[in-house]
Write a protein that holds these residues in place. Structure first.
Motif: not given
Length: 207
Positions: A21, A24-26, A29, A68, A100, A102
């Motif tokens: 997770k 993936t978020k990195e 971003s 994602k 949430n 992105v």
């Protein structure tokens, strides 16, 4: 001993999920600062029924899920997306964690050098809506090279269609960006139920 082993397995599994997770978020971003820009133009809500709007919300969910998972995700924009619209309410209702996501929200007029997908589910077949809007803004347009790489395939219903949902178009674009091959992109992203298959001569040349 079994309970300890099971607990250890669960903890490792949870740890792995947290790591994935975070990775993936990195990636998402990083895409916001340097990724290829792709926006979903949501300015055509007045042409859609409630049912079509709900289907579009579901397609946005699938599209975001594909982004994602992508090795090199796009920087996604949702343009002309209003919080008081039916689409926004459907996205929140149908998509867990939608708030949430992105993604960026802006007007399509403010974007430069960006790929645009028309956010439209059109069961009544109102032809050329997205094309006419592109002409209005003097934007370059392009189609997927389906006819150059695929041929109609015989099937019991004699059904052939090049009409794709926005998440299906997106999957093809993601696959192309990662493979730089339309053959691979269509192999991965073009639905078999549309009645088309890759040209055999192109596959043979590739092999």
């Amino acid at each position: 001993v079994r309970m300890k082993t099971c607990s250890h397995y669960v903890n490792c599994n949870l740890h792995s999920k947290r790591v994935l997770k975070a990775i993936t978020k990195e990636r998402l971003s990083e895409a916001r600062s340097g990724g290829v820009k792709l926006c979903i133009d949501l300015s055509m809500m007045q042409y859609m029924s409630t049912k079509e709007t709900s289907r579009l919300a579901a397609q946005i969910r699938r599209l975001y899920g594909s982004n994602k998972k992508a090795t090199n995700p796009f920087h996604l924009y949702l343009t002309d997306f209003s919080e008081d619209s039916l689409l926004y309410k459907e996205c929140v209702r149908m998509n867990d964690g939608f708030l949430n996501y992105v993604v960026s929200a802006t007007s399509v007029k403010l974007l430069v050098y960006v790929y645009i997908l028309g956010g439209l589910v059109d069961e009544s077949v109102q032809k050329s809506l997205t094309y006419e809007k592109a002409q209005e803004y003097q934007l370059c347009t392009a189609r997927l090279p389906v006819e150059e790489y695929m041929v109609k395939k015989e099937n019991a219903k004699n059904f052939h269609s090049q009409i794709l949902a926005i998440n299906q178009v997106f999957d093809i674009l993601v696959a192309f960006c990662e493979s730089h091959s339309w053959i691979e992109a269509f192999k991965v992203g073009f639905p078999a139920g549309k009645g088309y298959t890759l040209r055999t001569e192109l596959i043979q040349c590739k092999e």
